[in-house]
Design an enzyme around this catalytic site. Structure first.
Site: not given
Length: 307
Positions: A126, A163, A165, A244
């Site tokens: 990120h 991931d 995200h 995740d």
């Protein structure tokens, strides 16, 4: 040759508070599962060095590097954004995390290892060139990929991000760079609410709805990732390995299981074997259910090491 496993005790010292899901116990859970699975003795341990500011500056602005360093408190915790905090050890841990990915890149390109996994924190995908966010300070995989291009002179590298995200920071670093092909899937709509629109031509982003299970992910990889990767012919593959999207992880709402991570890793290995002399560097991103994280990393490392 073998699979290398990079980590460092400094990565345990970064602590954002007892309530925070991105916690030191994540690395302990991975260690426990490696020992329990009896593959600990079959991988090569390496300590992560510290990344230099020159390394970081291949992706991040100097103002950003200075900001992160100056945010580190002498005691207690300092907030960088609402869910990203620093303690007195965070900057050192962040340098170790980026340093692991760089050292692994050197070792794999030099032929000392077939591939490598970096069990490090804080995560990185990120972190944008001028912004820390989403538990991330520096973009470990982007820094390593840029190192491969600019220090080792590779012409084409691929970044795979699985991931839950979207890796907004990695996309911000590489969008429009013809030397990099980025392939990702992620839950959408979901934090950081990016990646689904206005894709650059070198981005293969696959937004997926909540409750998507492994077979749908496998189909998307087969249809959308693999043809682009084979056409691109990367000379090395970098993996932002977030776990995740596992069905037991409460920070996401997807339905993957360990067998899906094994399959994904096998597909990545096959592409690397066809085009990149088998060269892969993978680095930990998300994964917050400790048991699921440990089991999934073991599945990933088993597939990397072909054991």
């Amino acid at each position: 040759m073998a699979t290398a496993f990079y980590s460092h005790p400094d990565c345990l010292l970064h602590d954002m508070g007892p309530w925070h899901p991105e916690c030191p116990d994540r690395l302990k859970a991975i260690e426990d599962q490696l020992i329990g699975s009896r593959i600990d003795a079959l991988i090569e341990r390496e300590e992560a060095p510290l990344a230099s500011e020159i390394d970081l500056a291949r992706v991040h602005t100097q103002a950003h590097i200075d900001f992160v360093r100056q945010c580190q408190p002498a005691e207690g915790r300092a907030e960088v954004d609402p869910d990203t905090l620093m303690c007195p050890h965070s900057y050192q841990a962040a340098l170790r995390a980026a340093g692991a990915a760089i050292a692994a890149t050197d070792a794999v390109i030099e032929g000392r290892y077939d591939n490598a996994f970096c069990s490090v924190r804080p995560p990185g995908h990120h972190a944008e060139p001028a912004r820390a966010m989403g538990f991330c300070f520096f973009n470990n995989i982007a820094v390593a990929a840029r190192h491969a291009l600019e220090v080792h002179g590779l012409q084409r590298v691929a970044v795979i991000d699985f991931d839950v995200h979207h890796g907004n920071g990695t996309e911000a670093a590489f969008a429009g760079d013809p030397r990099v092909l980025m392939c990702s899937f992620f839950q959408h709509p979901f934090y950081p609410y990016s990646g689904a629109d206005s894709q650059a031509p070198n981005m293969v982003n696959v937004p997926m709805p909540a409750r998507t299970k492994g077979m749908a992910v496998r189909e998307a990889v087969d249809l959308l990732w693999l043809p682009r990767l084979d056409a691109f012919k990367p000379e090395m593959i970098f993996v932002s390995a977030g776990f995740d999207a596992h069905r037991e992880d409460d920070l996401g709402n997807m339905g993957l299981v360990e067998d899906d991570y094994t399959w994904l890793t096998q597909q990545i290995r096959a592409v690397a074997d066809r085009h990149a002399k088998g060269r892969i560097v993978s680095s930990l991103e998300g994964g917050y259910n400790l048991s699921a994280l440990g089991r999934s990393v073991v599945a990933h490392v088993r597939a990397l090491a072909d054991i």
